[in-house]
Design an enzyme around this catalytic site. Structure first.
Site, PDB file in Angstrom:
ATOM      1  N   HIS A  92      -1.832  -3.850 -13.108  1.00 47.81           N
ATOM      2  CA  HIS A  92      -0.678  -3.796 -12.192  1.00 47.81           C
ATOM      3  C   HIS A  92       0.549  -3.200 -12.872  1.00 47.81           C
ATOM      4  O   HIS A  92       1.673  -3.685 -12.711  1.00 47.81           O
ATOM      5  CB  HIS A  92      -0.355  -5.185 -11.635  1.00 47.81           C
ATOM      6  CG  HIS A  92      -1.327  -5.641 -10.593  1.00 47.81           C
ATOM      7  ND1 HIS A  92      -1.463  -5.023  -9.364  1.00 47.81           N
ATOM      8  CD2 HIS A  92      -2.242  -6.640 -10.603  1.00 47.81           C
ATOM      9  CE1 HIS A  92      -2.401  -5.630  -8.668  1.00 47.81           C
ATOM     10  NE2 HIS A  92      -2.904  -6.609  -9.395  1.00 47.81           N
ATOM     11  N   ASP A 148      -3.747  -9.757 -15.017  1.00 45.54           N
ATOM     12  CA  ASP A 148      -4.739  -9.913 -13.952  1.00 45.54           C
ATOM     13  C   ASP A 148      -5.199  -8.550 -13.449  1.00 45.54           C
ATOM     14  O   ASP A 148      -4.508  -7.547 -13.607  1.00 45.54           O
ATOM     15  CB  ASP A 148      -4.156 -10.714 -12.783  1.00 45.54           C
ATOM     16  CG  ASP A 148      -2.903 -10.073 -12.187  1.00 45.54           C
ATOM     17  OD1 ASP A 148      -2.050  -9.603 -12.974  1.00 45.54           O
ATOM     18  OD2 ASP A 148      -2.776 -10.041 -10.952  1.00 45.54           O
ATOM     19  N   GLU A 149      -6.391  -8.546 -12.850  1.00 47.44           N
ATOM     20  CA  GLU A 149      -6.921  -7.376 -12.156  1.00 47.44           C
ATOM     21  C   GLU A 149      -6.733  -6.091 -12.969  1.00 47.44           C
ATOM     22  O   GLU A 149      -6.124  -5.127 -12.505  1.00 47.44           O
ATOM     23  CB  GLU A 149      -6.272  -7.263 -10.773  1.00 47.44           C
ATOM     24  CG  GLU A 149      -6.609  -8.472  -9.897  1.00 47.44           C
ATOM     25  CD  GLU A 149      -5.963  -8.460  -8.523  1.00 47.44           C
ATOM     26  OE1 GLU A 149      -4.878  -7.847  -8.378  1.00 47.44           O
ATOM     27  OE2 GLU A 149      -6.524  -9.056  -7.594  1.00 47.44           O
ATOM     28  N   VAL A 150      -7.279  -6.113 -14.168  1.00 51.01           N
ATOM     29  CA  VAL A 150      -7.176  -4.944 -15.052  1.00 51.01           C
ATOM     30  C   VAL A 150      -8.284  -3.969 -14.651  1.00 51.01           C
ATOM     31  O   VAL A 150      -9.319  -3.854 -15.307  1.00 51.01           O
ATOM     32  CB  VAL A 150      -7.278  -5.355 -16.535  1.00 51.01           C
ATOM     33  CG1 VAL A 150      -6.970  -4.164 -17.442  1.00 51.01           C
ATOM     34  CG2 VAL A 150      -6.301  -6.494 -16.840  1.00 51.01           C
ATOM     35  N   ASP A 199      -8.201 -14.379 -14.252  1.00 54.01           N
ATOM     36  CA  ASP A 199      -9.389 -13.740 -13.668  1.00 54.01           C
ATOM     37  C   ASP A 199     -10.176 -12.880 -14.647  1.00 54.01           C
ATOM     38  O   ASP A 199     -11.399 -12.759 -14.521  1.00 54.01           O
ATOM     39  CB  ASP A 199      -9.012 -12.919 -12.429  1.00 54.01           C
ATOM     40  CG  ASP A 199      -7.891 -11.930 -12.683  1.00 54.01           C
ATOM     41  OD1 ASP A 199      -8.145 -10.720 -12.723  1.00 54.01           O
ATOM     42  OD2 ASP A 199      -6.735 -12.372 -12.849  1.00 54.01           O
TER      43      ASP A 199
END
Length: 486
Positions: A92, A148-150, A199
């Site tokens: 992000h 997160d959400e890499v 996550d």
């Protein structure tokens, strides 16, 4: 209903990457947060932070000034709200990597979401961001470093080469960067504890996680915003993290911004169920392992997506969820207390304009946004697609050819004018209310996304009616100059 909450820290998440509130609105809403049971804030500044020097280009047009950051911290202190700043340092990263000056630090060249962890300059970049954020948060005890959400990690050229070496994996790569960033935080400010979203850690083998050194550096935040959360699975995950050496864990729920990227008003029942299940997780998991819970209130799904629920629209959901956490459930007494605190007649109301908007800061915004989201498009659709005179005598075919039976104008035009006047009045009121709480770009964006398309359809119908019903010009003879004397 009464009971002690297992969540000693209850943080409200302010996602500033969309529709960041003016400081004047925060000064009104912070006392309500405290009254509802919050004792902390997770502030995700993104491009609203007043970065300086080479990072100045990260600033949004209406970014807070350093003095405004100090004022926010002062207001939080007055209301006994601990502030945890959040700086994205891996995934992000669109608000950074979209800029040409930093595009070479992307993991995958065509996507601005993920930082390349192999470049020394990447670590220097996030270090500089952290330095500036910590400098303006001298009293911070914790710093959330995102992670997160890499997405697309391991797909860059440098990563592909690195992964060809024996014993290397994307998990190892992720942990290495996380450790480097967290170590940098501890080196800069030993008293600050880094938090990370969990996550990217969930599916890693226990031995790899335990041996990475990360559990000694960070506290993971287990997040799940669903209404059908897997309670047993979360308890097992907490137990796994404790075995790996993480001394403290956090939970993250959602009070808005988790049920659709263009949602206008949060479905309170969904968010209440999410919090009920987090209470079950806390009651079943390892004793005293949860430091607290972060009630997330996402404002965009990512830097490029549309706005979801505005903060004032999420206040009733936030109030209900905080009180549920404090009281251990949500019976009629708790519901009545929430309604009393907000000055509303019912949490389930569907027409706040008629039934009373409430007395909380921004309640008029919620009432007007609800009207728009429930009725604007449907009322225009009803006229354009459900009115027999429009569909029967002024169809797209007729409009394109400027054809209409003259008598039909009086059946269509008054209804269209009345509808446009009704909505124009309400939208003017909404725009004025939005301008008090938000900056001009957010007001413009929300209206363009949620209001203008429907009003433009209505205005186009009236324009076509006006053109087709205008008196015809007198005919002229071919080749004759109409200005010529006989």
């Amino acid at each position: 209903m009464s009971g002690s909450t297992p969540f000693q820290m209850r943080l409200v998440h302010l996602d500033l990457k969309g529709a960041p509130p003016k400081v004047s609105y925060l000064s009104e809403i912070f006392p309500l947060f405290r009254a509802l049971g919050a004792n902390g804030l997770l502030i995700e500044y993104e491009d609203m932070f007043p970065y300086e020097g080479p990072l100045r280009l990260l600033r949004a047009k209406y970014a807070y000034s350093p003095s405004e950051i100090k004022e926010i911290l002062h207001l939080a202190g007055l209301n006994e709200l601990e502030v945890i700043p959040l700086v994205q340092t891996f995934g992000h990263m669109e608000f950074v990597l979209k800029h040409t000056a930093f595009a070479h630090l992307r993991e995958v060249g065509s996507f601005p979401c993920t930082l390349n962890p192999h470049e020394a300059e990447s670590l220097a970049l996030v270090g500089a961001m952290i330095d500036q954020v910590l400098e303006l948060h001298p009293g911070a005890q914790r710093l959330h470093i995102g992670c997160d959400e890499v997405y697309y990690l391991g797909e860059g050229e440098a990563s592909r080469r690195w992964l060809q070496q024996e014993q290397n994996s994307t998990g190892k790569l992720c942990l290495s960067h996380m450790r480097a960033v967290a170590s940098g935080v501890k080196a800069r400010r030993p008293s600050v504890t880094p938090l990370v979203w969990d996550d990217m850690l969930r599916d890693l083998p226990e031995d790899q996680l335990a041996a990475s050194g990360v559990p000694q550096l960070v506290e993971p935040v287990l997040w799940d915003y669903t209404a059908d959360l897997d309670v047993h699975g979360k308890v097992l995950l907490m137990q796994k993290y404790r075995r790996c050496g993480f001394p403290q864990l956090w939970a993250a729920s959602a009070f808005k911004g988790a049920t659709g990227p263009s949602q206008a008003v949060p479905p309170v029942e969904h968010h209440l169920r999410n919090h009920v299940q987090w209470l079950q997780v806390a009651g079943s998991g390892p004793t005293d392992s949860l430091q607290g819970i972060i009630l997330t209130g996402w404002q965009r799904y990512d830097h490029y997506s549309v706005l979801c629920e505005l903060l004032p629209a999420g206040v009733p959901s936030l109030a209900a969820c905080l009180q549920l956490l404090l009281r251990g459930g949500f019976d009629e007494d708790v519901k009545a207390k929430v309604e009393n605190l907000l000055g509303i007649s019912s949490l389930e109301k569907t027409d706040p304009v008629r039934e009373g908007a409430g007395s909380f800061p921004g309640s008029n915004i919620l009432a007007l946004v609800t009207q728009v989201s429930l009725h604007l498009r449907s009322s225009v659709d009803a006229l354009l697609e459900g009115n027999r005179y429009v569909t029967g005598w002024f169809s797209p075919y007729h409009r394109q050819r400027k054809l209409i039976h003259p008598v039909m104008v009086q059946h269509i035009q008054p209804a269209a004018l009345s509808l446009l006047a009704q909505w124009s009045t309400l939208v003017q009121e909404l725009e004025a209310a939005l301008q008090l709480a938000f900056y001009p770009d957010a007001v413009e964006e929300w209206l363009e996304e949620n209001v203008h398309p429907s009003l433009q359809r209505l205005q186009a119908l009236l324009q076509d009616l006006s053109e087709v019903s205008a008196p015809p010009l007198p005919p002229t003879s071919p080749g004759r100059d109409v200005a010529q004397d006989p």
